[in-house]
Write a protein that holds these residues in place. Structure first.
Motif, PDB file in Angstrom:
ATOM      1  N   LYS A 147       0.844  -1.083  -0.173  1.00 25.16           N
ATOM      2  CA  LYS A 147       0.036   0.093  -0.034  1.00 25.16           C
ATOM      3  C   LYS A 147       0.852   1.446  -0.136  1.00 25.16           C
ATOM      4  N   TRP A 148       2.021   1.313   0.444  1.00 30.84           N
ATOM      5  CA  TRP A 148       2.954   2.435   0.532  1.00 30.84           C
ATOM      6  C   TRP A 148       3.600   2.616  -0.681  1.00 30.84           C
ATOM      7  N   LYS A 149       3.842   1.802  -1.390  1.00 35.01           N
ATOM      8  CA  LYS A 149       4.343   1.751  -2.687  1.00 35.01           C
ATOM      9  C   LYS A 149       3.273   2.253  -3.763  1.00 35.01           C
ATOM     10  N   HIS A 150       2.112   1.848  -3.454  1.00 33.38           N
ATOM     11  CA  HIS A 150       0.847   2.376  -4.242  1.00 33.38           C
ATOM     12  C   HIS A 150       0.474   3.905  -4.357  1.00 33.38           C
ATOM     13  N   ARG A 151       0.748   4.084  -2.772  1.00 29.44           N
ATOM     14  CA  ARG A 151       0.565   5.588  -2.426  1.00 29.44           C
ATOM     15  C   ARG A 151       1.559   6.502  -3.019  1.00 29.44           C
ATOM     16  N   HIS A 152       2.820   5.848  -2.886  1.00 30.01           N
ATOM     17  CA  HIS A 152       3.909   6.555  -3.316  1.00 30.01           C
ATOM     18  C   HIS A 152       4.167   6.945  -4.919  1.00 30.01           C
ATOM     19  N   ASP A 153       3.655   5.811  -5.736  1.00 23.14           N
ATOM     20  CA  ASP A 153       3.491   5.931  -7.066  1.00 23.14           C
ATOM     21  C   ASP A 153       2.323   6.779  -7.713  1.00 23.14           C
ATOM     22  N   LYS A 154       1.282   6.849  -6.886  1.00 21.14           N
ATOM     23  CA  LYS A 154       0.194   7.479  -7.137  1.00 21.14           C
ATOM     24  C   LYS A 154       0.493   8.946  -6.983  1.00 21.14           C
ATOM     25  N   LYS A 155       1.313   9.148  -6.065  1.00 19.48           N
ATOM     26  CA  LYS A 155       1.683  10.713  -5.692  1.00 19.48           C
ATOM     27  C   LYS A 155       2.419  11.418  -6.709  1.00 19.48           C
ATOM     28  N   TRP A 156       3.330  10.330  -7.243  1.00 23.72           N
ATOM     29  CA  TRP A 156       4.327  10.911  -8.382  1.00 23.72           C
ATOM     30  C   TRP A 156       3.647  11.050  -9.651  1.00 23.72           C
ATOM     31  N   MET A 157       2.665  10.162  -9.750  1.00 24.94           N
ATOM     32  CA  MET A 157       1.879  10.280 -10.821  1.00 24.94           C
ATOM     33  C   MET A 157       1.130  11.452 -11.122  1.00 24.94           C
ATOM     34  N   ASN A 158       0.388  11.841  -9.992  1.00 25.97           N
ATOM     35  CA  ASN A 158      -0.452  13.030  -9.736  1.00 25.97           C
ATOM     36  C   ASN A 158       0.387  14.468  -9.783  1.00 25.97           C
ATOM     37  N   THR A 159       1.806  14.240  -9.352  1.00 21.77           N
ATOM     38  CA  THR A 159       2.669  15.530  -9.253  1.00 21.77           C
ATOM     39  C   THR A 159       3.007  15.589 -10.751  1.00 21.77           C
ATOM     40  N   CYS A 160       3.398  14.624 -11.541  1.00 20.84           N
ATOM     41  CA  CYS A 160       3.891  14.849 -12.971  1.00 20.84           C
ATOM     42  C   CYS A 160       2.527  15.410 -13.747  1.00 20.84           C
ATOM     43  N   ARG A 161       1.371  14.958 -13.450  1.00 21.84           N
ATOM     44  CA  ARG A 161       0.217  15.700 -13.995  1.00 21.84           C
ATOM     45  C   ARG A 161      -0.098  17.034 -13.713  1.00 21.84           C
ATOM     46  N   ARG A 162       0.200  17.471 -12.507  1.00 24.62           N
ATOM     47  CA  ARG A 162       0.242  18.920 -11.980  1.00 24.62           C
ATOM     48  C   ARG A 162       1.278  19.748 -12.688  1.00 24.62           C
ATOM     49  N   ILE A 163       2.359  19.250 -12.840  1.00 20.24           N
ATOM     50  CA  ILE A 163       3.404  20.027 -13.457  1.00 20.24           C
ATOM     51  C   ILE A 163       2.914  20.162 -14.907  1.00 20.24           C
ATOM     52  N   ALA A 164       2.422  19.068 -15.536  1.00 20.29           N
ATOM     53  CA  ALA A 164       2.142  19.524 -17.127  1.00 20.29           C
ATOM     54  C   ALA A 164       0.862  20.548 -17.001  1.00 20.29           C
ATOM     55  N   GLU A 165      -0.026  20.438 -16.211  1.00 23.07           N
ATOM     56  CA  GLU A 165      -1.230  21.428 -16.018  1.00 23.07           C
ATOM     57  C   GLU A 165      -0.782  22.690 -15.798  1.00 23.07           C
ATOM     58  N   ASN A 166       0.282  22.857 -14.866  1.00 24.85           N
ATOM     59  CA  ASN A 166       0.283  23.986 -14.404  1.00 24.85           C
ATOM     60  C   ASN A 166       1.426  24.801 -15.281  1.00 24.85           C
ATOM     61  N   MET A 167       2.590  24.200 -15.365  1.00 27.13           N
ATOM     62  CA  MET A 167       3.996  24.733 -16.092  1.00 27.13           C
ATOM     63  C   MET A 167       3.560  24.506 -17.546  1.00 27.13           C
ATOM     64  N   THR A 168       2.818  25.311 -18.184  1.00 26.96           N
ATOM     65  CA  THR A 168       2.467  25.253 -19.518  1.00 26.96           C
ATOM     66  C   THR A 168       3.590  25.854 -20.487  1.00 26.96           C
ATOM     67  N   SER A 169       4.315  26.628 -19.924  1.00 23.41           N
ATOM     68  CA  SER A 169       5.487  27.343 -20.564  1.00 23.41           C
ATOM     69  C   SER A 169       6.824  26.533 -20.454  1.00 23.41           C
ATOM     70  N   LEU A 170       6.811  25.343 -20.041  1.00 20.61           N
ATOM     71  CA  LEU A 170       8.098  24.800 -19.849  1.00 20.61           C
ATOM     72  C   LEU A 170       8.931  24.452 -20.932  1.00 20.61           C
ATOM     73  N   GLU A 171      10.016  24.642 -21.113  1.00 27.97           N
ATOM     74  CA  GLU A 171      10.791  24.502 -22.382  1.00 27.97           C
ATOM     75  C   GLU A 171      11.985  23.551 -22.152  1.00 27.97           C
ATOM     76  N   HIS A 172      12.630  23.577 -21.009  1.00 30.38           N
ATOM     77  CA  HIS A 172      13.434  22.683 -20.657  1.00 30.38           C
ATOM     78  C   HIS A 172      13.452  22.135 -19.353  1.00 30.38           C
ATOM     79  N   LEU A 173      13.681  20.721 -19.360  1.00 31.20           N
ATOM     80  CA  LEU A 173      13.482  19.800 -18.311  1.00 31.20           C
ATOM     81  C   LEU A 173      14.718  18.884 -18.149  1.00 31.20           C
TER      82      LEU A 173
END
Length: 233
Positions: A117-143
């Motif tokens: 359950k801790w692995k699933h929670r950690h993986d879900k948190k990372w997935m949601n974080t990547c989704r938030r970055i894509a939705e909020n940092m729309t001008s991102l050019e260099h990663l």
């Protein structure tokens, strides 16, 4: 504008304060974000100097003028999922950020089934974080991303669980420049670099799905068989 361009042309490391240490000193303290490293390097100036965030508090006019350069020119370094989410909660102009550096480690396979359950929670948190970055940092050019893969067993291809959040991170338009460093104890550097190049190509494209020729570049790369507890062949 030239002064602002020189001042905000380096790197800023943003991390949270140590919660345990602060609570020992002050039980009511909460974890806060702060600039852990002010010493930056300006490519245009060619010298080291210290960034002066107090400049933004000189007056309203300077704040409005310099804030744009702060988010557009500065490379923000975020080294934890908690810091990224906290940063997105408080930053006023995330859509203006163009340069971002991330460091992340996946959650290894636990020994006990009830601990998954801790692995699933950690993986879900990372997935949601990547989704938030894509939705909020729309001008991102260099990663620039440093990913330590702790999953095992796993494979070096775009269908693996560790690669799915990265394809979400690219958003719908893709990122112009992507530099990826993969770390895994069971694979040699050559295979890791080949996979990193393929993932970077997939993240630069704006297609919703990865093309078969991109995914096929590393489907033949297989993990190295473990010969012993600490011996890798």
């Amino acid at each position: 504008n030239k002064i602002y361009d020189l001042l905000f042309a380096g790197y800023v490391l943003i991390c949270r304060s140590h919660p345990v240490r602060e609570r020992l000193e002050n039980p009511q303290a909460i974890a806060r974000l702060h600039l852990a490293c002010r010493r930056i390097y300006s490519r245009s100036a060619g010298t080291h100097f210290y960034i002066a965030p107090g400049l933004l508090r000189v007056c309203h006019q300077v704040h409005e003028e310099a804030t744009v350069f702060l988010y557009e020119n500065t490379t923000f370094r975020l080294e934890s999922v908690f810091t990224v989410n906290k940063f997105l909660n408080i930053v006023p102009a995330a859509d203006a950020i163009r340069k971002l550096e991330l460091r992340h480690s996946t959650y290894g396979e636990p020994r006990l089934t009830e601990d998954r359950k801790w692995k699933h929670r950690h993986d879900k948190k990372w997935m949601n974080t990547c989704r938030r970055i894509a939705e909020n940092m729309t001008s991102l050019e260099h990663l620039k991303l440093e990913l330590q893969i702790c999953d095992w067993p796993t494979q070096l291809n775009l269908a693996a669980a560790w690669a799915k959040p990265l394809l979400v991170l690219k958003g719908s338009t893709g990122i112009h420049r992507v530099d990826i460093t993969l770390i895994h104890d069971a694979f040699n550097e050559q295979r890791l670099q080949a996979t990193a190049n393929v993932v970077a190509r997939a993240m630069r494209t704006g297609e919703s799905k990865v093309r078969p020729e991109l995914a096929g570049d590393v489907t033949t790369i297989r993990p190295i068989k473990l010969a012993g507890p600490q011996e890798v062949t």
